[in-house]
Design a protein around this motif. Structure first.
Motif, short mmCIF file in Angstrom:
data_model
loop_
_atom_site.label_atom_id
_atom_site.label_comp_id
_atom_site.label_asym_id
_atom_site.label_seq_id
_atom_site.Cartn_x
_atom_site.Cartn_y
_atom_site.Cartn_z
N ILE A 83 0.53 -1.06 -0.20
CA ILE A 83 0.27 0.29 -0.04
C ILE A 83 0.86 0.95 0.54
O ILE A 83 1.98 1.45 1.20
CB ILE A 83 -0.86 0.25 1.08
CG1 ILE A 83 -2.00 -1.99 1.23
CG2 ILE A 83 -1.44 1.75 1.23
CD1 ILE A 83 -2.23 -1.93 2.60
N TYR A 84 0.44 2.29 -1.80
CA TYR A 84 2.18 2.86 -1.37
C TYR A 84 1.44 4.55 -0.90
O TYR A 84 0.18 4.49 -1.49
CB TYR A 84 2.94 2.72 -3.15
CG TYR A 84 3.37 2.18 -3.24
CD1 TYR A 84 4.45 1.70 -2.57
CD2 TYR A 84 3.05 1.18 -3.92
CE1 TYR A 84 5.46 0.78 -3.17
CE2 TYR A 84 3.88 0.30 -4.32
CZ TYR A 84 5.01 -0.49 -3.74
OH TYR A 84 5.61 -0.97 -4.62
N CYS A 85 1.65 5.21 -0.04
CA CYS A 85 1.73 6.61 -0.06
C CYS A 85 2.60 7.08 0.97
O CYS A 85 3.46 6.95 0.70
CB CYS A 85 0.47 6.33 1.25
SG CYS A 85 0.50 5.34 2.80
N THR A 86 1.79 8.41 1.34
CA THR A 86 3.26 8.87 1.99
C THR A 86 3.97 8.74 3.41
O THR A 86 2.76 8.17 3.94
CB THR A 86 2.93 10.60 2.04
OG1 THR A 86 1.58 10.72 2.28
CG2 THR A 86 2.68 11.16 0.77
N THR A 87 4.62 9.38 4.01
CA THR A 87 5.12 8.61 5.18
C THR A 87 3.49 9.00 6.24
O THR A 87 2.50 8.66 7.24
CB THR A 87 6.23 9.05 5.93
OG1 THR A 87 7.08 9.09 4.68
CG2 THR A 87 6.35 8.51 6.99
N ALA A 88 3.14 10.69 5.97
CA ALA A 88 2.24 10.70 6.98
C ALA A 88 1.33 10.14 6.99
O ALA A 88 0.50 9.71 7.60
CB ALA A 88 2.14 12.30 6.88
#
Ligand SMILES: [Zn+2]
Length: 468
Positions: A83-88
């Motif tokens: 599941i790719y997304c920004t760290t935040a």
């Protein structure tokens, strides 16, 4: 070029954002959101259109439940990719998914007991849509990426995340599909944020794309000017302080709470309000505020300046974090004016209810609404001027001052959506308008066609299109 795009959610409605993209043998989802409108909630229980274990990846735009809320179910039913997304976004999604799972469990138990008592069955099974265990099992699959970093999926797809300026960590995703010499760029807008808002950067502008999938939540309206937020807030704080009452702010844990703190901090720095104690009475909002503190690299310049001058809106001297329920109850015994920011944002649950019980019949107190109040919620009743309301099983006359500040919104309005799309210097082959009520999406589509002459359509639920 043969790219299949299927609209599995947020098509002619606002929630349940989910798109299936298929290129050769690569399959990916953009968002995997929960349906939150009552009339579509049944879809949350439907089996996934394709077996989750045949998916290579999920690209997650941001941590709102209508974009990430069905991930635990996807993982329970076999999804094993990343599941790719920004760290935040990954840090906030973890907090939000665990809370959502907890509520699902509570809800199922409550319904089971009620149906047992009434000797009937409801339209949905009395089991949670997913459990806390399911939510926990989805967490290791989160794979944080930076804005601008390229993520390769299979050998034909490359995805890149860009700042959407909507909530902390929110993204627009550009997917580039390559076949031989040919390339196609598809942009998923996620939720489009706004320009010149506190804390966050402005939404990223794209100059080129072949296809655009754009949200249209507020595609039929233009927001009130945000410039007045500070003035209105100052007036409410000052007059309630003079009257000797408390100020209650029902607020959403992600972004809205932090923006309210931002404006309060600004008024304190400018000495426009008294130094009253502000209680942030929501463990979820506190955890999310901690994520904000860890990710100052995502802030805009004004916010960075505040941090450099040690004026963080998340640490001002009279801001107190309230963790336990006992602490929360003890707030009701404090004499003199205090401000309490608590969830839920529409007064449908959470600690705000106890504070309403204590304050709603006091003419010297104020209830300040800073967010949208959906039909049928306690918040909507109060905002609509109800003389009496039922809270926790008892009726209370409404005597407190009811105030509302409308300038807060994390979504671009019609003109801001056009501003975002106008960055494209060459006409895209096609624009798909999604994530808006059917009428609103149609209206925005028409507006966009008129303004640009582009090819625009509003796809149906489950519709599949071939991108050439
Ligand atoms: Zn959102």
């Amino acid at each position: 070029m043969k790219i299949k795009l299927r609209f599995l959610g947020a098509a002619r409605n606002v929630t349940g954002s989910r798109y299936l993209l298929e290129v050769n043998s690569v399959r990916l989802l953009v968002d995997c959101g929960l349906y939150q409108e009552r009339e579509f909630q049944g879809r949350n229980w439907d089996p996934f259109t394709i077996p989750p274990n045949t998916l290579d990846a999920v690209l997650l735009t941001h941590a709102h439940l209508d974009h990430c809320g069905l991930l635990p179910k996807l993982v329970r039913e076999g999804f094993q990719g990343r599941i790719y997304c920004t760290t935040a976004t990954s840090e906030i999604a973890q907090i939000i998914l665990l809370d959502s799972a907890h509520l699902q469990e509570e809800d199922a138990e409550f319904k089971r007991k009620r149906h047992e008592r009434e000797g009937r069955r409801g339209p949905f099974p009395e089991i949670p849509l997913y459990t806390v265990e399911d939510a926990k099992a989805s967490l290791p699959l989160f794979s944080p990426v930076k804005y601008g970093e390229h993520v390769q999926i299979g050998n034909v797809v490359e995805a890149t995340f860009y700042d959407a300026g909507h909530v902390l960590g929110s993204s627009m995703v550009k997917v580039v599909v390559s076949q031989g010499e040919e390339k196609r760029a598809i942009i998923f807008s996620g939720d489009v944020g706004r320009w010149d808002r506190p804390i966050l950067q402005d939404p990223n502008i794209f100059s080129k794309a072949d296809y655009v999938i754009v949200e249209s939540t507020y595609g039929d309206s233009v927001h009130e000017e945000p410039a007045e937020i500070g003035d209105k807030l100052a007036e409410i704080v000052n007059s309630t302080h003079k009257a000797g009452g408390n100020i209650l702010v029902p607020s959403f844990a992600l972004q809205r709470t932090q923006e309210v703190l931002y404006y309060l901090n600004e008024l304190l720095v400018q000495d426009r309000i008294p130094h009253l104690i502000v209680f942030l009475d929501s463990p979820m909002a506190i955890s999310i505020t901690e994520v904000f503190k860890r990710h100052s690299e995502m802030f805009d310049q004004d916010m960075m300046k505040l941090l450099q001058h040690r004026r963080s809106p998340f640490d001002f001297p009279c801001l107190k974090m309230v963790q336990t329920a006992d602490e929360s109850k003890s707030l009701n015994h404090i004499a003199g004016t205090i401000m309490i920011i608590a969830g839920s944002g529409m007064c449908t649950g959470g600690r705000i209810k106890h504070h309403l019980v204590t304050n709603i019949s006091r003419p010297e107190s104020a209830i300040l609404f800073v967010g949208y109040q959906a039909m049928g919620t306690l918040g909507r009743q109060i905002v609509n001027g109800a003389r009496k309301v039922r809270i926790l099983g008892q009726e209370y006359p409404v005597r407190a001052r009811i105030a509302q500040i409308r300038g807060f919104s994390a979504h671009a309005d019609r003109d801001e959506l056009l501003r975002w799309l106008s960055g494209l210097i060459v006409a895209p082959k096609h624009v798909f308008v999604t994530h808006g009520e059917a009428k609103v999406a149609e209206q925005f589509g028409e507006f966009l066609r008129e303004k640009t002459g582009w090819e625009v359509s509003v796809p149906d639920y489950m519709e599949e299109v071939l991108l050439k």
